[in-house]
Design an enzyme around this catalytic site. Structure first.
Site, short mmCIF file in Angstrom:
data_model
loop_
_atom_site.label_atom_id
_atom_site.label_comp_id
_atom_site.label_asym_id
_atom_site.label_seq_id
_atom_site.Cartn_x
_atom_site.Cartn_y
_atom_site.Cartn_z
CD GLU A 196 -23.58 28.95 -48.38
OE1 GLU A 196 -23.97 30.10 -48.62
OE2 GLU A 196 -22.55 28.47 -48.86
CG HIS A 254 -20.49 43.36 -41.25
ND1 HIS A 254 -19.31 43.96 -40.87
CD2 HIS A 254 -21.48 44.22 -40.91
CE1 HIS A 254 -19.58 45.14 -40.34
NE2 HIS A 254 -20.88 45.32 -40.35
N GLY A 255 -21.87 38.77 -40.92
CA GLY A 255 -22.22 37.49 -41.48
C GLY A 255 -23.61 37.53 -42.09
N GLY A 281 -15.45 35.01 -51.12
CA GLY A 281 -15.27 35.86 -49.96
C GLY A 281 -16.40 36.85 -49.78
NE ARG A 284 -23.09 20.07 -48.98
CZ ARG A 284 -22.91 21.24 -48.38
NH1 ARG A 284 -22.48 22.29 -49.04
NH2 ARG A 284 -23.14 21.37 -47.08
CD1 TRP A 330 -16.61 32.78 -39.77
CD2 TRP A 330 -15.45 30.92 -39.35
NE1 TRP A 330 -16.33 32.76 -38.44
CE2 TRP A 330 -15.63 31.62 -38.14
CE3 TRP A 330 -14.76 29.71 -39.33
CZ2 TRP A 330 -15.12 31.16 -36.92
CZ3 TRP A 330 -14.25 29.25 -38.13
CH2 TRP A 330 -14.44 29.96 -36.94
N PRO A 388 -15.46 39.12 -40.41
CG PRO A 388 -13.23 39.37 -39.71
CD PRO A 388 -14.15 39.59 -40.88
NE ARG A 414 -24.97 -2.83 -27.62
CZ ARG A 414 -23.88 -2.93 -26.88
NH1 ARG A 414 -22.86 -3.66 -27.35
NH2 ARG A 414 -23.77 -2.33 -25.73
#
Length: 404
Positions: free
Chosen positions: A382, A155-156, A149, A109, A181, A153, A287
């Site tokens: 996100e 600043h998220g 992009g 996804r 990332w 590194p 089970r």
């Protein structure tokens, strides 16, 4: 007029049977085209992904380019976008596709979300006609893979502080910086990169073959292992003037892309939850312990009932947001509502499913632990839980808690 009627009352009509897979009858809200889209993506996922996903996950490798072309042939890339080879699907149909893809694996996804809701959406909404013609048809077909992009590194959650910058040099732009990332980065043909400029934050369509651009693969992940995750390094990448996206200046551009991608996550998280819940339900019925199936014990039934409630409430919420998006009435705060609730509840559904499976819950023979570890990443990207709480907090109180 007589109060008696020869026609049977609605209450007297026979009720449909209870469906454990759809206990609230949510399918009644879907039209035939919605169901056709859902079933097409579900069938593809069952045929193409599920037989291989445990091995891809264990090896940390996935045939992204091959899958992208197949997803393009399905019409799953850039689904809600109009023209340029895109399907022009409804928001509900796109959400259903995200649910089915993430029921297979969050990494699959993510491939579709980053391609369509971030990279393609940015070019479609903010790009020039020349940029749209250059990139979108190939991206819709899966022949060109895109990445997005924004995160760095350092600043998220606060992208306004990004250090990646672009400076004019004559008629050219020169980009320098790093992004972190980045899904699809190492296999992308085009990167939508956001950078600081003297005019504010601008977006650029960067061909990944440009001198000075590199995308080293990020390894040693314990989550989203069936997904390509990369760092983007821009070392004085020189681009022509027409590489800048003309329709976006400031953070509103990238943030609107994130809202679109978050919407897909609202649905997708429920796919991971559904797959885990269904695995636990089937296991509980077969089970045996103490001479009978564990599904016959009260504590197990309580777990299943509670998690069925949260699962199908989450799907109802996703559908409601999809209807609002199709009507042009979906606000970013409402997407935050859905992302916050559905990902958080999906993780709890997976964790509870793991307890029902016992030791088998950690095995890749079952999907539960794979989905649980994937969702730890989905919980962060996100927008973290805390960021969406603050978005809603600001909306509820009118007070901004982001900056003290």
């Amino acid at each position: 007029m007589s109060s008696q009627s020869s026609q049977p009352s609605r209450s007297a009509r026979p009720l449909p049977p209870f469906d454990p897979g759809d206990p609230l009858g949510i399918d009644d809200l879907l039209d035939p085209e919605d169901l056709a889209v859902r079933d097409t993506v579900r069938d593809w996922s069952a045929r193409r992904v599920l037989p291989e996903i445990a091995d891809w996950y264990e090896r940390g490798e996935v045939p992204v380019r091959e899958l992208a072309r197949e997803l393009g042939a399905l019409g799953a890339l850039g689904m809600p976008l109009e023209g340029y080879g895109c399907a022009g699907s409804s928001a509900v149909q796109y959400g259903l596709a995200c649910l089915e893809l993430e029921a297979a694996d969050s990494g699959i996804r993510s491939l579709v979300s980053v391609q369509g809701s971030l990279a393609m959406y940015a070019i479609h909404r903010f790009g020039s006609e020349e940029q749209k013609q250059r990139w979108l048809p190939g991206m819709a077909a899966g022949e060109i893979i895109g990445c997005f992009g924004l995160t760095e590194p350092d600043h998220g959650s606060d992208p306004a502080g990004m250090r990646t910058h672009a400076k004019r040099d004559g008629s050219d732009w020169v980009l320098s910086g790093r992004k972190m990332w980045i899904t699809n980065g190492s296999v992308a043909g085009v990167a939508v990169v956001w950078a600081q400029t003297d005019e504010g934050i601008r977006g650029f369509a960067v061909p990944t073959g440009s001198p000075g651009f590199s995308a080293p693969l990020i390894k040693h992940k314990w989550s989203l292992r069936a997904s390509v995750t990369s760092e983007l390094v821009l070392d004085e990448v020189r681009l022509p003037a027409d590489a800048v996206l003309p329709g976006a200046t400031g953070l509103k551009g990238p943030l609107s892309c994130l809202t679109h991608a978050r919407y897909g996550i609202v649905w997708g998280a429920m796919g991971a939850a559904r797959a885990s819940f269904e695995a636990a339900l089937e296991y509980a019925k077969t089970r045996e312990q103490f001479d009978r199936p564990i599904g016959g014990f009260q504590l197990t039934q309580a777990k299943l009932a509670d998690k069925a409630v949260e699962l199908h409430k989450g799907i109802l919420l996703a559908h409601h947001l999809g209807v609002r998006m199709d009507a042009g009435r979906l606000r970013p705060e409402q997407v935050s509502f859905g992302k916050l609730n559905n990902v958080r509840e999906a993780i709890e559904i997976c964790r509870t499913a793991r307890t029902i499976l016992g030791a088998n819950g950690i095995s890749l023979e079952y999907p539960v632990m794979r989905h649980a570890t994937n969702l730890e990443s989905v919980l962060t990207y996100e927008g973290t839980v805390e960021m969406h709480q603050l978005v809603l907090g600001k909306a509820l109180t009118g007070l901004d808690a982001f900056r003290g």
